[in-house]
Design an enzyme around this catalytic site. Structure first.
Site, PDB file in Angstrom:
ATOM      1  N   GLU A 110       2.982  -4.325  -6.256  1.00 34.52           N
ATOM      2  CA  GLU A 110       3.304  -3.266  -5.300  1.00 34.52           C
ATOM      3  C   GLU A 110       4.708  -2.698  -5.507  1.00 34.52           C
ATOM      4  OE1 GLU A 110       1.377  -2.169  -2.722  1.00 34.52           O
ATOM      5  OE2 GLU A 110      -0.123  -3.723  -2.380  1.00 34.52           O
TER       6      GLU A 110
ATOM      7  N   HIS B  69       2.112   0.022  -6.091  1.00 34.36           N
ATOM      8  CA  HIS B  69       1.710   0.417  -4.740  1.00 34.36           C
ATOM      9  C   HIS B  69       0.983   1.756  -4.776  1.00 34.36           C
ATOM     10  CE1 HIS B  69       2.137   0.446  -0.355  1.00 34.36           C
ATOM     11  NE2 HIS B  69       2.635   1.667  -0.399  1.00 34.36           N
TER      12      HIS B  69
ATOM     13  N   SER C 295      -1.069   1.480   2.964  1.00 41.54           N
ATOM     14  CA  SER C 295       0.347   1.397   3.301  1.00 41.54           C
ATOM     15  C   SER C 295       0.505   1.675   4.809  1.00 41.54           C
ATOM     16  CB  SER C 295       1.151   2.362   2.429  1.00 41.54           C
ATOM     17  OG  SER C 295       2.521   2.095   2.508  1.00 41.54           O
TER      18      SER C 295
END
Length: 512
Positions: free
Chosen positions: A335, A409, A214
């Site tokens: 995600e 995610h 991320s």
């Protein structure tokens, strides 16, 4: 006091003598670790830099006595907004007895015991959290299992400054020769510290890779643009984040002083961006400052300083102006699940409506992650860089407090680190164990030899129209990989404007 210090030093020396390899010299003095497993040495909370508020990091002073490195250092001060706390809750990512402070720049090392292979490859992990929250101290990022179960590897994690402390977006700090992306400067300092000291822990300073997820993936990508001629880093792994993939969820503006001004006003430092305001803000207690960030809903994204983060990053990417080292890049299949559910639980609706939640999540996944990672991969291919691309598709019920989520995610991280099954209610499965071992083996193969490790592992290098997209843990092979075409999952990426319009329409349906 002197006697106590002397006795402590004698005890540390005795303990280290009983367990060779636990007393390690660094440039700032000796550190003493622990044998966290029979074959794994652990060193926690070693300072790699110090800095005043909104100042560049510098090396810590040399210590006269050994440092007992048996516990994590403080986390950097977090933005504990409702959305961030909900994300941590859904991911079961709670820091046990975690403390936060501005004195937070520390590094953690997991190294093989000295009876195992030394001069190992080194994997440096950078955590995510939108540059607003995050810490290396999460149980998910415990590096012991990678080192325990794989030879020829050392794992390093560290903390870096975040939110208003990491990139304040302060008008007074705009300077063509200096950066106010202090979190990125911390990352640079940590990589430098590892390069300069890791040999003493048994790592090879000539075999370092970066990997992050991320915002951590974006930070890894940013490092390749800020250090195009680096000789330290030999490969990079970017999980679900980049700065060079076009559309991205992370702010990337020249400067956004609105949040700075709002916080300054709330804490009594006024609205005028002068030297007096900056001096006042430097005196505000850290937690008070962060509480004001939360109360004003402040967002402190990376600044385009053209030093650590570039305004013309897409042009640089297209022209190949970055560190040309092998890349493993990818994302998860779903995600957006965790964001869509979290946002809707916090909305006036108070629940996540079926169908609309999945539709919202799928659009977010495509716009914010799948397409940007595909563009990042293509830029590397165009520059002749050896590239692999994956999509994580596995679903395991024990790694979230919401077992109905799909491949959300960050859901791959407990599998990569081997820290899955933190849940006490849902048992791990043989398939989960097998996929974790498979992915760890692949990541370590890349770390050992970024150019050829994955070729020897049996993975094809990426090309969008060939069966070279590495699909991890899907229905057809839950314990390892199948191979598909990147062009298939990128099919809609040439129509981002249309996807954004559809996303806006769906969002309007979720407004009560």
């Amino acid at each position: 006091m002197y006697l106590l210090s002397l006795l402590t030093t004698i005890w540390i020396a005795y303990a280290a003598a009983q367990n060779p390899g636990l007393l390690v010299p660094t440039q700032q003095g000796n550190v003493v670790g622990t044998l966290v497993a029979p074959t794994v040495r652990q060193f926690l909370g070693i300072p790699y830099a110090v800095a005043g508020r909104w100042e560049a990091p510098v090396l810590p002073a040399r210590r006269s006595a050994p440092l007992t490195a048996d516990k994590f250092g403080d986390s950097c001060i977090q933005t504990n907004s409702p959305a961030d706390l909900e994300f941590l809750k859904l991911t079961a990512s709670v820091v046990p007895n975690g403390t936060e402070s501005e004195d937070c720049m520390s590094v953690n090392v997991w190294a093989p015991s000295i009876n195992r292979k030394q001069k190992t490859a080194v994997m440096i992990w950078i955590y995510g959290g939108a540059f607003m929250f995050g810490t290396s101290n999460l149980p998910t990022y415990d590096g012991r299992f990678i080192v325990r179960d794989n030879d020829d590897v050392t794992v390093v994690t560290f903390n870096y400054r975040l939110n208003i402390f990491g990139q304040p977006n302060a008008p007074q700090l705009v300077n063509a020769t200096a950066s106010q992306n202090f979190g990125l400067l911390d990352i640079d300092a940590a990589v430098q510290w590892v390069h300069d000291n890791i040999a003493n822990f048994g790592g090879d300073p000539d075999r370092i890779i970066l990997f992050g997820q991320s915002a951590g993936g974006a930070a890894v990508d940013a490092y390749t643009f800020a250090h195009p001629d680096s000789t330290f880093v030999k490969g990079v792994i970017e999980h679900s984040g980049s700065v060079s993939g076009g559309t991205n969820l992370l702010d990337n503006l020249p400067i956004n002083p609105v949040s700075w001004t709002n916080v300054s006003n709330v804490v009594g430092c006024g609205l005028i961006p002068d030297a007096g305001q900056l001096a006042c803000m430097k005196k505000v207690p850290g937690r008070t400052l962060e509480d004001a960030v939360v109360s004003t809903n402040g967002a402190f994204g990376l600044v385009q300083d053209n030093i650590t983060n570039f305004g013309d990053v897409n042009t640089r990417a297209a022209s190949g102006r970055f560190l040309k080292v092998p890349l493993l890049v990818g994302s998860t299949a779903n995600e957006g699940d965790i964001f869509a559910v979290g946002d809707e639980l916090l909305s006036p609706l108070g629940f996540a409506p079926p169908f609309l939640t999945e539709l919202t999540a799928d659009l977010l996944t495509q716009i914010g992650f799948t397409c940007p990672q595909g563009v990042t991969a293509q830029h590397r291919l165009d520059a002749g860089v050896t590239t692999w691309r994956y999509q994580y598709q596995a679903v395991f019920r024990d790694i979230s407090t919401r077992p109905d989520l799909r491949a959300w995610h960050a859901s791959e991280l407990p599998i990569v680190f081997g820290t899955y099954n933190q849940s006490t209610e849902i048992a791990k499965t043989p398939v989960e164990i097998a996929l974790s071992r498979y992915m760890q083996s692949a990541w370590v193969a890349f770390a050992r030899d970024p150019q050829n490790g994955l070729r020897n592992f049996g993975w094809p290098t990426y090309a969008p129209t060939t069966n070279s997209l590495i699909q991890l843990g899907n229905f057809f092979n839950q314990s390892s990989a199948t191979f598909g075409r990147g062009a298939d999952i990128d099919f809609t990426c040439s129509n981002i404007t249309t996807l954004l319009a559809i996303s806006a329409g769906v969002a309007s349906l979720l407004t009560p």
